[in-house]
Structures are given as C-alpha cells and as structure tokens.
Write an enzyme that holds these catalytic residues in place. Structure first.
Site, PDB file in Angstrom:
ATOM      1  N   ARG A  97       4.869 -12.483   9.835  1.00 27.42           N
ATOM      2  CA  ARG A  97       5.518 -11.175   9.684  1.00 27.42           C
ATOM      3  C   ARG A  97       6.907 -11.253  10.266  1.00 27.42           C
ATOM      4  O   ARG A  97       7.131 -11.944  11.254  1.00 27.42           O
ATOM      5  CB  ARG A  97       4.780 -10.117  10.510  1.00 27.42           C
ATOM      6  CG  ARG A  97       3.539  -9.603   9.929  1.00 27.42           C
ATOM      7  CD  ARG A  97       2.995  -8.520  10.840  1.00 27.42           C
ATOM      8  NE  ARG A  97       3.397  -7.205  10.376  1.00 27.42           N
ATOM      9  CZ  ARG A  97       2.821  -6.595   9.349  1.00 27.42           C
ATOM     10  NH1 ARG A  97       1.842  -7.158   8.699  1.00 27.42           N
ATOM     11  NH2 ARG A  97       3.229  -5.410   8.981  1.00 27.42           N
ATOM     12  N   LYS A 131       4.631   0.976   8.942  1.00 25.25           N
ATOM     13  CA  LYS A 131       4.731   2.268   8.259  1.00 25.25           C
ATOM     14  C   LYS A 131       4.072   3.367   9.078  1.00 25.25           C
ATOM     15  O   LYS A 131       4.558   4.498   9.100  1.00 25.25           O
ATOM     16  CB  LYS A 131       4.034   2.180   6.898  1.00 25.25           C
ATOM     17  CG  LYS A 131       4.826   1.435   5.847  1.00 25.25           C
ATOM     18  CD  LYS A 131       4.065   1.458   4.527  1.00 25.25           C
ATOM     19  CE  LYS A 131       3.637   0.094   4.092  1.00 25.25           C
ATOM     20  NZ  LYS A 131       2.354   0.000   3.464  1.00 25.25           N
ATOM     21  N   GLU A 141       0.877  -1.164   0.000  1.00 24.94           N
ATOM     22  CA  GLU A 141       0.000   0.000   0.000  1.00 24.94           C
ATOM     23  C   GLU A 141       0.922   1.223   0.000  1.00 24.94           C
ATOM     24  O   GLU A 141       1.793   1.330   0.863  1.00 24.94           O
ATOM     25  CB  GLU A 141      -0.878  -0.008   1.260  1.00 24.94           C
ATOM     26  CG  GLU A 141      -1.831   1.153   1.267  1.00 24.94           C
ATOM     27  CD  GLU A 141      -2.763   1.173   2.481  1.00 24.94           C
ATOM     28  OE1 GLU A 141      -2.738   0.221   3.283  1.00 24.94           O
ATOM     29  OE2 GLU A 141      -3.498   2.166   2.606  1.00 24.94           O
TER      30      GLU A 141
HETATM   31  P1  ATP Z   1       2.661  -1.701   7.581  1.00 21.36           P
HETATM   32  O1  ATP Z   1       1.925  -2.036   8.836  1.00 21.36           O
HETATM   33  O2  ATP Z   1       4.089  -1.438   7.788  1.00 21.36           O
HETATM   34  O3  ATP Z   1       1.977  -0.661   6.753  1.00 21.36           O
HETATM   35  P2  ATP Z   1       1.490  -3.551   5.850  1.00 21.36           P
HETATM   36  O4  ATP Z   1       1.426  -5.024   5.929  1.00 21.36           O
HETATM   37  O5  ATP Z   1       0.214  -2.813   6.066  1.00 21.36           O
HETATM   38  O6  ATP Z   1       2.624  -3.061   6.774  1.00 21.36           O
HETATM   39  P3  ATP Z   1       1.640  -3.396   3.039  1.00 21.36           P
HETATM   40  O7  ATP Z   1       2.059  -2.257   2.215  1.00 21.36           O
HETATM   41  O8  ATP Z   1       0.218  -3.786   3.025  1.00 21.36           O
HETATM   42  O9  ATP Z   1       2.110  -3.072   4.505  1.00 21.36           O
HETATM   43  O10 ATP Z   1       2.569  -4.665   2.766  1.00 21.36           O
HETATM   44  C1  ATP Z   1       2.934  -5.138   1.503  1.00 21.36           C
HETATM   45  C2  ATP Z   1       3.329  -6.580   1.647  1.00 21.36           C
HETATM   46  O11 ATP Z   1       4.410  -6.705   2.547  1.00 21.36           O
HETATM   47  C3  ATP Z   1       2.188  -7.400   2.201  1.00 21.36           C
HETATM   48  O12 ATP Z   1       2.068  -8.576   1.465  1.00 21.36           O
HETATM   49  C4  ATP Z   1       2.590  -7.670   3.613  1.00 21.36           C
HETATM   50  O13 ATP Z   1       2.082  -8.898   4.029  1.00 21.36           O
HETATM   51  C5  ATP Z   1       4.118  -7.654   3.535  1.00 21.36           C
HETATM   52  N1  ATP Z   1       4.701  -7.241   4.812  1.00 21.36           N
HETATM   53  C6  ATP Z   1       4.453  -6.110   5.484  1.00 21.36           C
HETATM   54  N2  ATP Z   1       5.123  -6.092   6.653  1.00 21.36           N
HETATM   55  C7  ATP Z   1       5.819  -7.238   6.715  1.00 21.36           C
HETATM   56  C8  ATP Z   1       6.705  -7.830   7.677  1.00 21.36           C
HETATM   57  N3  ATP Z   1       7.007  -7.213   8.811  1.00 21.36           N
HETATM   58  N4  ATP Z   1       7.247  -9.030   7.401  1.00 21.36           N
HETATM   59  C9  ATP Z   1       6.955  -9.648   6.247  1.00 21.36           C
HETATM   60  N5  ATP Z   1       6.132  -9.168   5.312  1.00 21.36           N
HETATM   61  C10 ATP Z   1       5.557  -7.979   5.530  1.00 21.36           C
HETATM   62 MG    MG Z   2      -1.451  -2.682   4.974  1.00 21.73          MG
END
Ligand code: ATP
Ligand code: MG
Length: 554
Positions: A258, A268, A34
C-alpha cells in the site's frame, strides 16, 4: 521484449508470462474499487499501476466496482470514481460491477454445496469465533458441518428466498478447521443481509463475502494479473482454492505494498469521518488527499501520474514524503501555468511624476518556459499596488526591494524610487509616493541604472479583487494514521486561511474554473469551482519553494 534492468517485480512477472506464452501472452488487469467513498492518492497509485501495465503490454484494464456490501455503497461514489479515473487519463476496457455476478456467484456456491464443499451453519457469531482457534491452536468443527447436501441446498435456497433474518445462518466453505492459515478454516462465503443495494435493489437478501466474490469476479472477466495490496497475501490460498474447486479460469493474484504519503490519510473510512464531522468542506476540499481534492487544489493529472511512476511499486510499506508529490506538481505547472501578477497583501503606491489619467499597455510573456504561450497586455498607470512586505521602512542590509530612497524594478515596467511614506493617525502605512524613471522601461531600458530587485504589482485602476484560499497541511504530524491517539486529534487548527484582500491583474477576470496560474513570486494557484465573475476565488496549489529538490541535492 525489453531487457530493461529497472523493471519492477510485476513487470518481470508479466514479461516472463508473456515469454512463456501464458494465456497466449494476453495481459488483462482490473482496478476494483469498492464504491464506499472517494478515491485517494493510494488508489491513484493502484490506477496508474493497473492501467499502466495494461497499456505497456498492449493489454486491457477493467474498471470493476466491488459492490458486494450493500450497506456502504452509493451511486454518488460510483460516479466520482469514474470521473477520477478519466481525469487521471485512463480508459477502461469494460465498466463492470461485482453485483452483476450475483447470480453466477450464487450458482458457484451451489456447485460447492453439490461437491460437499460448503454447508449452512446456524452457529452464532460468537460460537463461530470460538470454533476458529488461533495461530498454533487448531479450530474445532461446527456442529452443522456434516449436514447433508440436499439439506444444505434447501436451506441455501431458503436463505435466498428471505426465510431467515439477518445473521440467522451463513454459508461456509468446508475446507479444514486445522489449516495453519486461519482464513481457510471454513470461511463464511455468504451471509444474510436484508439491505437495499445501490444496483440490485431488493432483489437479494444474501450477499457473498469479499473473498468469495473477488477471485471469482477476476475469473469471470478472465483477468490474467490480479494486482492487490499486501494485506490480501494471506487470502491468496483461498482465492486459489475457490478457482481450483470451481474449475474456472485461473486468474492469479499478486500483491504490492500500500502507498502512504506523509501528512495524508489513505483510508476512505477515515476520510469519510473528516467529511461527516465537517473537518473539511467535502470530499473535494482542496486539503483532502482525494483525487477530487487534488484536482480542485490545482494538481495536474500529469503530476499525479508522474508521482505514481516515480514511487513505483514496492513489496514493503513505507511513508512517501509529500515533498515528492509537490515536486511533481511544480514540475508540471512550471511547464504549463501562465505567469500573472497578483498582490495578496496590497499597499498603494503613487508615481508622483507619472501623468494623471495616462495609461500604458505593457507586454508580458505568459510563460517563458513555453514559447507557444504567447504574450498579453497589462495596463500601467500612476496608481498601483505592490505587496506590503515588498516595502520596508527600515530595511536591513541586502534588502533589494522597496524602501525609502531605494529603487526597485516593477516587473514588465519601470524602475521606481520611493520618496515618501504616508501613514494614517495610527502609524499604519497607507501610501508610498515614488518616482518612476521614464527611461527604464522593460525591454527598452536606456536608463543605465541597475537594480537587483524585481517586484510584482497590479494597476489600481483595473485590478480585480479576489479571494485567495491559502492552505497548510491538514495534519500536524507526518503519519496521522499511525500517530498516538485518534488521527483526528492531529488535525491542524489553521489549515486554511482565507484572504479577501487580494488584487489580481485584470486578465484574470475571465479565468475559468480549474485554470492554473503562477502568481509571480507567490506560488501556483488555480480558479476554484465556486469562483464567478462576481467573486473570483483562487486556491493555493503549492508554493514555489522546492524543499524536496533541495534535499535531493544535499
Ligand atoms: P480504503 O481503506 O481506503 O477503503 P481499500 O483498499 O479498502 O482502501 P478499495 O476500494 O478496496 O479500497 O481499493 C481499490 C484498489 O485500490 C484495491 O486494489 C486496493 O488494493 C487499492 N488500494 C487501496 N488503497 C491503496 C493504497 N494506499 N496504495 C495502493 N493501492 C491501494
Ligand atoms: Mg476495501
């Protein structure tokens, strides 16, 4: 196919799918960020996994921006994400945006309405929350649940046309208000939001919810293995339900744990707070666990990839020791970084028996680990600087550096002996007067003298002043996100120390942004992007000492 016993569970699934001819053996993954912030170390692990699996199985991996929430997404983030993925060394098959599917997703929603599987609900958020029930407690059906198909279609078109304010109505899937999985109790699939979108502008005032966009986007792109993190495991039945009801390409979702790394924040939203509240200088502050922060800090892309491969995939969350990442950084830089001399806290030495005005050019290896790295010339003369703490006026036993009447070797140069310590009125040491042994030149030493210590130095005549930014951990606790209180209460007070007194050898004068070096005996450093020939600036990447490797040997 590989018989390797150490396949991870995703590789096992993929290999068995290939063997069974699922999708004709085709493998197509995607990385779906995202664009609401810069990517961090957790995303790096997801990138390495998705792109890595595609590569391993001769498949493809899409970069898909999951941009269905107009209020938090920005083009700046899209650009940074693309730069980060490229820097990590991966190429996407297609650059795609969930927002490109808004029309298709709208039509999918109309299809559900047509099948009697979705309805417009005018209930307030509080009413809907009350309808939801709880675990072990069935929900109750909304008053609007049995609206007629035609009425629903008209209302949905009116929602799209902008007839209603935010929150007035939603579109819900009609599944089962008693379903044991709460996510299947008539989830909201569209909401009204009069907001400007970074790509579609003001074209839309209704936006699909994550659950209604994600699986269908996978399906539109014919993704074979949709890999996401564990928090989505309970969303999988909904993912499958939409695909089944819409009768579209059957993508499958697989979940892995994760990744979190000690002393790092992997959210983020939280990283945005650090930026907005000026706890750091920006998303690419070298203390940030973002990919851009690690890049600016001097972490090689190969080290981040090595780290992600090393930690692999897991089905359970755990905190990975940051020492593992630093181990990978050292291992990569050891192979590639040129060894140079920089004195971080200088004290002057004068070689009283070395002719004034004379300069010698000495030969220095750039990196003995890499024969192709060659040599360079470094100048040597009567006045030099050494590290202040390489001298002790009253040394303890086994002190093998410089002290009154003791000898030490200057790297690439001569053995020197200290004869006199010069101090100012306050008793601070200002100069050390030494003798050098002309027969002890490195590579041609006929002096017969053996000294244990070798220290680095720079030539006073042409050493270049530099700013060196030294970093400590950004947090005082290893798991700031889960520590007591707000994570920002655990920000370390002294995570950056700026040293303006450093002197580096002349060869660094033309070093360019991002170039990485080992400052001998001091650690790995890289040229900061703010550096210029007027003001050289280095970031400390990582120290030389490897606590993790030591731990492993225990
Ligand atoms: P954040 O909470 O940092 O915004 P998010 O999961 O909402 O993380 P996204 O942009 O939706 O962020 O993530 C893109 C991809 O990266 C998704 O498939 C998510 O599952 C993966 N991802 C995000 N954080 C992690 C993590 N800590 N370890 C492994 N994969 C991750
Ligand atoms: Mg997300």
């Amino acid at each position: 196919m590989s018989e390797d016993k150490s396949l991870n569970f995703l590789e096992e699934i993929i290999e068995s799918d290939i063997a069974a001819g699922v999708n004709n053996g085709r493998v197509h993954t995607r990385f779906p960020p995202e664009p609401n912030g810069y990517l961090h170390i957790g995303h790096a692990s997801s990138i390495c996994l998705n792109f890595g699996l595609a590569k391993k199985y001769n498949g493809l991996c899409n970069l898909r921006f999951d941009d269905t929430n107009p209020s938090t997404e920005e083009t700046e983030y899209v650009e940074s994400i693309k730069a980060d993925v490229k820097w990590l060394g991966f190429e996407w098959a297609n650059e795609l945006y969930a927002s490109d599917y808004f029309e298709q997703l709208y039509l999918f929603a109309v299809q559900l309405i047509d099948k009697g599987l979705a309805y417009i609900d005018d209930s307030t958020p509080d009413e809907m929350a009350a309808q939801k029930g709880d675990i072990g407690k069935p929900g109750v059906e909304s008053f609007y649940r049995n609206r007629g198909i035609e009425e629903n279609k008209q209302l949905f078109a009116d929602m799209r046309a902008g007839k209603y304010p935010d929150g007035a109505k939603v579109l819900r899937a009609k599944i089962d208000m008693e379903h044991p999985n709460l996510l299947l109790r008539d989830p909201i699939i569209y909401r009204i939001k009069h907001a400007h979108h970074h790509r579609t502008g003001d074209q839309w005032c209704i936006y699909p919810m994550y659950d209604f966009a994600h699986g269908q986007s996978d399906s539109i792109e014919q993704i074979t293995h949709s890999i996401c993190t564990l928090e989505f495991i309970h969303h999988r039945p909904l993912y499958d339900w939409f695909i089944e009801q819409l009768n579209i390409f059957p993508s499958h979702q697989y979940e892995f744990a994760r990744r979190s790394v000690s002393y790092m924040i992997t959210s983020k939203r939280k990283l945005l707070q650090l930026v907005n509240e000026n706890h750091v200088s920006g998303w690419d502050d070298p203390r940030m666990p973002t990919i851009s922060g690690m890049r600016r800090r001097g972490y090689p892309a190969a080290a981040v990839r090595q780290f992600c491969d090393m930690i692999g995939v897991a089905k359970r969350e755990n905190l990975v020791d940051i020492g593992v990442l630093e181990f990978c950084v050292r291992e990569q830089l050891n192979k590639t970084a040129h060894r140079v001399m920089a004195v971080l806290n200088p004290v002057k030495i004068i070689l009283t028996n070395y002719e004034a005005g004379r300069t010698e050019n000495l030969v220095a290896d750039n990196n003995t680990e890499d024969e192709s790295s060659g040599t360079r010339s470094i100048s040597f003369s009567r006045e030099l600087y050494i590290e202040r703490d390489d001298f002790m006026e009253e040394p303890p036993k086994k002190f093998f550096r410089l002290a009154p009447r003791l000898s030490v070797r200057l790297k690439h140069a001569y053995i020197i002996t200290c004869n006199e310590v010069i101090k100012d009125a306050d008793g601070n040491i200002t100069e050390l007067h030494c003798n050098y042994n002309p027969d002890s030149k490195s590579g041609n030493d006929t002096s017969g003298i053996h000294v244990k210590g070798v220290i680095h130095w720079v030539n006073a005549a042409d050493a270049v002043p530099a700013q060196v930014r030294m970093y400590n951990r950004l947090f005082t606790v290893d798991d700031p996100a889960n520590a007591e209180g707000d994570f920002k209460e655990h920000i370390a007070p002294n995570s950056m120390e700026i040293n303006n007194a450093a002197l580096v050898e002349k060869s660094l004068l033309n070093a360019t942004s991002g170039e990485q070096f080992q400052f001998m005996r001091k650690g790995y450093f890289c040229v900061d992007r703010e550096s210029s020939s007027v003001q050289l600036i280095f970031n400390q990447t990582v120290g030389l000492k490897d606590t993790f490797a030591k731990e492993m040997k225990k």
